[in-house]
Design an enzyme around this catalytic site. Structure first.
Site, mmCIF file in Angstrom:
data_model
loop_
_atom_site.group_PDB
_atom_site.id
_atom_site.type_symbol
_atom_site.label_atom_id
_atom_site.label_comp_id
_atom_site.label_asym_id
_atom_site.label_seq_id
_atom_site.Cartn_x
_atom_site.Cartn_y
_atom_site.Cartn_z
ATOM 1 N N GLN A 129 0.888 -1.166 0.000
ATOM 2 C CA GLN A 129 0.000 0.000 0.000
ATOM 3 C C GLN A 129 0.919 1.207 0.000
ATOM 4 O O GLN A 129 1.524 1.526 1.014
ATOM 5 C CB GLN A 129 -0.916 -0.038 1.224
ATOM 6 C CG GLN A 129 -1.637 1.263 1.524
ATOM 7 C CD GLN A 129 -2.457 1.791 0.361
ATOM 8 O OE1 GLN A 129 -3.149 1.039 -0.321
ATOM 9 N NE2 GLN A 129 -2.352 3.088 0.082
ATOM 10 N N GLY A 263 -10.575 0.679 -0.751
ATOM 11 C CA GLY A 263 -9.965 0.342 -2.025
ATOM 12 C C GLY A 263 -8.761 1.212 -2.260
ATOM 13 O O GLY A 263 -8.607 2.250 -1.611
ATOM 14 N N GLU A 265 -6.686 2.708 -5.688
ATOM 15 C CA GLU A 265 -6.860 2.825 -7.133
ATOM 16 C C GLU A 265 -5.596 2.527 -7.919
ATOM 17 O O GLU A 265 -5.248 3.258 -8.840
ATOM 18 C CB GLU A 265 -7.370 4.227 -7.454
ATOM 19 C CG GLU A 265 -6.404 5.379 -7.106
ATOM 20 C CD GLU A 265 -6.510 5.937 -5.705
ATOM 21 O OE1 GLU A 265 -7.013 5.233 -4.806
ATOM 22 O OE2 GLU A 265 -6.088 7.086 -5.497
ATOM 23 N N HIS A 289 -15.938 4.269 -7.240
ATOM 24 C CA HIS A 289 -14.981 5.265 -6.747
ATOM 25 C C HIS A 289 -13.569 4.977 -7.265
ATOM 26 O O HIS A 289 -12.912 5.859 -7.825
ATOM 27 C CB HIS A 289 -15.004 5.258 -5.214
ATOM 28 C CG HIS A 289 -14.057 6.229 -4.582
ATOM 29 N ND1 HIS A 289 -14.447 7.475 -4.148
ATOM 30 C CD2 HIS A 289 -12.729 6.141 -4.337
ATOM 31 C CE1 HIS A 289 -13.395 8.113 -3.664
ATOM 32 N NE2 HIS A 289 -12.334 7.320 -3.754
ATOM 33 N N GLU A 290 -13.122 3.743 -7.094
ATOM 34 C CA GLU A 290 -11.750 3.416 -7.515
ATOM 35 C C GLU A 290 -11.604 3.544 -9.032
ATOM 36 O O GLU A 290 -10.576 3.994 -9.524
ATOM 37 C CB GLU A 290 -11.360 2.008 -7.046
ATOM 38 C CG GLU A 290 -11.515 1.769 -5.535
ATOM 39 C CD GLU A 290 -10.905 2.835 -4.651
ATOM 40 O OE1 GLU A 290 -9.912 3.454 -5.065
ATOM 41 O OE2 GLU A 290 -11.425 3.066 -3.546
ATOM 42 N N HIS A 293 -11.039 7.036 -10.146
ATOM 43 C CA HIS A 293 -9.641 7.469 -9.970
ATOM 44 C C HIS A 293 -8.796 7.228 -11.233
ATOM 45 O O HIS A 293 -7.710 7.797 -11.349
ATOM 46 C CB HIS A 293 -8.988 6.718 -8.814
ATOM 47 C CG HIS A 293 -9.195 7.351 -7.471
ATOM 48 N ND1 HIS A 293 -8.864 8.662 -7.210
ATOM 49 C CD2 HIS A 293 -9.673 6.846 -6.301
ATOM 50 C CE1 HIS A 293 -9.136 8.935 -5.934
ATOM 51 N NE2 HIS A 293 -9.630 7.853 -5.362
ATOM 52 N N GLU A 312 -9.472 13.255 -4.389
ATOM 53 C CA GLU A 312 -10.600 12.579 -3.738
ATOM 54 C C GLU A 312 -11.936 13.292 -3.911
ATOM 55 O O GLU A 312 -12.969 12.644 -4.021
ATOM 56 C CB GLU A 312 -10.304 12.369 -2.253
ATOM 57 C CG GLU A 312 -9.131 11.422 -1.998
ATOM 58 C CD GLU A 312 -9.309 10.041 -2.622
ATOM 59 O OE1 GLU A 312 -10.446 9.686 -2.998
ATOM 60 O OE2 GLU A 312 -8.299 9.320 -2.745
ATOM 61 N N ASP A 370 -0.683 11.267 5.818
ATOM 62 C CA ASP A 370 -1.827 10.423 6.135
ATOM 63 C C ASP A 370 -2.787 11.135 7.106
ATOM 64 O O ASP A 370 -3.965 10.816 7.152
ATOM 65 C CB ASP A 370 -1.326 9.099 6.725
ATOM 66 C CG ASP A 370 -2.364 8.002 6.623
ATOM 67 O OD1 ASP A 370 -3.016 7.920 5.568
ATOM 68 O OD2 ASP A 370 -2.522 7.239 7.594
ATOM 69 N N TYR A 378 -12.649 14.145 0.651
ATOM 70 C CA TYR A 378 -13.626 13.368 -0.112
ATOM 71 C C TYR A 378 -14.971 14.110 -0.183
ATOM 72 O O TYR A 378 -15.434 14.480 -1.260
ATOM 73 C CB TYR A 378 -13.874 12.004 0.555
ATOM 74 C CG TYR A 378 -12.688 11.080 0.562
ATOM 75 C CD1 TYR A 378 -12.627 10.000 -0.311
ATOM 76 C CD2 TYR A 378 -11.633 11.254 1.454
ATOM 77 C CE1 TYR A 378 -11.546 9.133 -0.299
ATOM 78 C CE2 TYR A 378 -10.546 10.390 1.477
ATOM 79 C CZ TYR A 378 -10.509 9.327 0.592
ATOM 80 O OH TYR A 378 -9.444 8.472 0.595
ATOM 81 N N LYS A 553 -11.451 2.442 8.343
ATOM 82 C CA LYS A 553 -12.728 3.149 8.418
ATOM 83 C C LYS A 553 -13.650 2.540 9.475
ATOM 84 O O LYS A 553 -14.429 3.236 10.118
ATOM 85 C CB LYS A 553 -13.388 3.098 7.042
ATOM 86 C CG LYS A 553 -14.853 3.449 7.024
ATOM 87 C CD LYS A 553 -15.473 3.196 5.670
ATOM 88 C CE LYS A 553 -16.983 3.191 5.800
ATOM 89 N NZ LYS A 553 -17.680 3.310 4.531
HETATM 90 ZN ZN LIG Z 1 -10.341 7.681 -3.449
#
Ligand SMILES: [Zn+2]
Length: 605
Positions: A129, A263, A265, A289-290, A293, A312, A370, A378, A553
């Site tokens: 990631q 997710g 992208e 959403h992904e 992107h 976002e 981050d 978003y 989340k």
């Molecule tokens: Zn996103």
């Protein structure tokens, strides 16, 4: 193109810039490390005598030029967030360097999973990631979103495993080599390094359409293929809105449950959490959403993490347009209402309307990027896009969006570039419209401006009435829930007051079996209510949920809720001690601050 100054990178791209990489890497599950060579092609400006790369927790063995001659390099001292700069001295004619290196045991981008932590429980699993600045923990390069690079790779993995990367796969089955299998990849479009990604595991593939498919573990592949059956329609809807899809294939890779995000992208292959496999396709807006992107984020990229809202906000807006095209305006209206509630709750969590963390162009000086990954970029970003659409009208806004992606394709831009583009191409000569929108306030001031478009859903208004009636004392059983969608359930649970009686909680749980729901979103909403009311019969479900998936989340609010009660803090610590080794470093980084407050332990053990 000159890259803007990025406070989260040591690179000096105006002197020497990485243009492309070739990775020749060995994935070693026993030692939990990646080892091999990164070959970098450089673009040098006249007078530049070195190249500066970003690294974190890498061991650099040797750096050589094209002819194998060793180059002088120095690794600076390591900063906890930024890592260490790697400066390589360059003779005048050197435009290619080879770095022999290996990753450290705590490489924050990488999660190494034992077979027991996977869905199929047969083989180990590795995934990366990279966002925001973690790619430097497994690839020594200029790790700034403003410095786009192409890459090719040859990845060697143990026999029986498959490697997938965010690139075109040149050898889908791999090639037998003495150590196992080797897989080759190529990405000819330049991308920011945070989009370089790898997954290695017991992966199988199922096609969804002519240019789309899904990778998953054998235990998950059938459910995944059925859940994502609409992906081709999503691509068509996105192309209709934004112009041609530029990346060739679009595949989805379903990761083991510890993946910290919904997710990611990664180009050509979205990495996704298995928690969206609801069985009824009710949570597939995450894939929309992904996919979005592929334009906002991957085609036109935030040049620094301060501009993250460009990625976002626009993506969240496009996601809702794709869902509107697929599922109709009434469905999109429900998603809007739920999203607005999330935004309001997030503003409260971040300290209210005056909090600097609610600014779109957020100040990240001295902070981990981050920290900026809240719901603000978003949902507030999307609310600005919706306001623009409503103010100028959909046809004009849609034409603007298409033009925006054409004008900036394969570049990285800052907020000012977006604002200039908007003024020039959408708001030109119409000061009255810009005054109505209050663009500067939206981008540079905290809180949600009062000209935000208020979302409305008749379907959810009906649900609100039922929630009110239940709160006032009517029983759960007669509620007309049989045809409720996931979104109606979520709204119903959201609308319940914080003062339900134990009898009402028992009534809800026994009538609707909320504690044993398989839909992750509905279960999550219910568990928050249960904790908030100290409804202890749901505690086994809380523990099960916290120990069976690692999506931040869901984890953050549940741990926060537990820590906020007098009885729950000890429970939170007990569960966290069990679950922490199964979470990704991105989640651990957040949760240590909530649960461990003070008792810091290494990110990986
Ligand atoms: Zn996103």
């Amino acid at each position: 193109m000159p890259a803007p100054r990025d406070i989260h990178s040591y690179a000096r791209p105006h002197e020497t810039r990485v243009a492309s990489l070739h990775l020749d890497l060995h994935v070693e599950f026993g030692a939990r490390r990646i080892r091999g060579r990164a070959s970098l092609a450089l673009e040098r400006s006249s007078g530049a005598s070195s190249v500066v790369l970003d690294t974190r927790d890498l061991t650099i063995h040797r750096i050589t030029d094209r002819d194998g001659a060793p180059l002088v390099f120095s690794l600076g001292s390591s900063h906890p967030i930024l890592g260490a700069p790697l400066e390589v001295t360059l003779a005048p004619d050197v435009v290619e360097i080879h770095i022999d290196y290996e990753t450290g045991p705590g490489a924050a981008a990488l999660q190494w999973l034992a077979p027991a932590q996977t869905a199929s429980r047969r083989q180990p699993f590795l995934y990366s990631q990279g966002q925001a600045i973690l790619t430097r923990t497994w690839i020594p390069t200029q790790d700034s979103p403003g410095i786009r690079q192409t890459y090719t790779a040859r990845i060697t993995v143990p026999a029986g495993l498959t490697a997938v990367m965010s690139a075109e796969s040149l050898t889908p089955q791999g090639v037998a080599v003495s150590e196992g299998r080797a897989f080759e990849f190529r990405l000819t479009r330049p991308v920011p390094p945070y989009l370089m990604a790898i997954a290695v595991g017991d992966l199988v593939f199922a096609p969804l359409g002519p240019r789309s498919g899904v990778y998953a573990e054998p235990a998950t592949i059938e459910a995944a293929a059925s859940e994502f059956v609409d992906v081709e329609r999503m691509i068509a809807a996105a192309e209709q809105l934004l112009g041609p899809y530029q990346w060739g294939r679009y595949d989805v890779l379903v990761l083991p449950p510890s993946f910290p995000f919904g997710g990611m992208e990664n180009p050509l292959v979205t990495f996704a959490t298995p928690t969206i496999l609801a069985g009824d396709r009710s949570l597939v807006s995450l894939i929309a959403h992904e996919l979005a992107h592929s334009w906002s984020g991957n085609l036109v990229t935030n040049a620094t993490w301060r501009d993250f809202w460009l990625n976002e906000g626009m993506t969240t807006y496009v996601e809702s347009r794709i869902m509107e095209a697929l599922a109709g305006p009434a469905h999109a209206d429900m998603l809007h209402v739920l999203a607005r509630r999330e935004l309001i709750e997030e503003i409260r969590r971040l300290g209210g309307e005056a909090s600097p963390d609610t600014v779109l162009h957020v100040n990240l000086e001295g902070r981990d990027p981050d920290d900026g990954a809240t719901r603000i970029p978003y949902e507030k970003g999307a609310a600005l896009m919706t306001l623009l659409e409503h103010t100028v009208g959909r046809p004009r806004f849609d034409a603007y969006l298409r033009g925006y992606f054409e004008r900036h394709a394969f570049t990285s831009i800052v907020t000012d570039t977006f604002v200039d583009d908007l003024r020039h191409h959408l708001l030109a000569q119409e000061p009255a419209i810009e005054a109505r929108i209050r663009l500067d306030e939206w981008i540079h001031q905290p809180g949600l401006p009062d000209n935000a478009v208020e979302p409305q859903s008749t379907q959810l208004s009906a649900v609100s009435a039922h929630a009110k009636a239940f709160a006032a004392g009517s029983a759960a059983a007669p509620l007309p829930t049989s045809a409720w969608t996931t979104q109606e359930w979520l709204h119903f649970l959201n609308e319940l007051p914080a003062t339900l009686s134990s009898a009402q909680l028992v009534d809800l749980d026994t009538t609707f079996h909320l504690s044993s729901r398989g839909n992750s979103e509905v279960l999550f909403a219910w568990l928050r209510i249960a904790i908030g009311h100290s409804y202890r019969p749901a505690m086994p479900a809380v523990e099960r949920f916290l120990t069976s998936q690692g999506r931040r989340k869901f984890l953050r609010p549940l741990y926060e809720d537990l820590m906020a009660t007098d009885w729950g803090a000890a429970e939170a610590r007990r569960i966290y001690a069990i679950a922490r080794p199964t979470y990704h470093a991105v989640a651990v980084n957040t949760l240590d601050q909530i649960v461990n407050a003070g008792a810091k332990a290494p990110a990986h053990e």
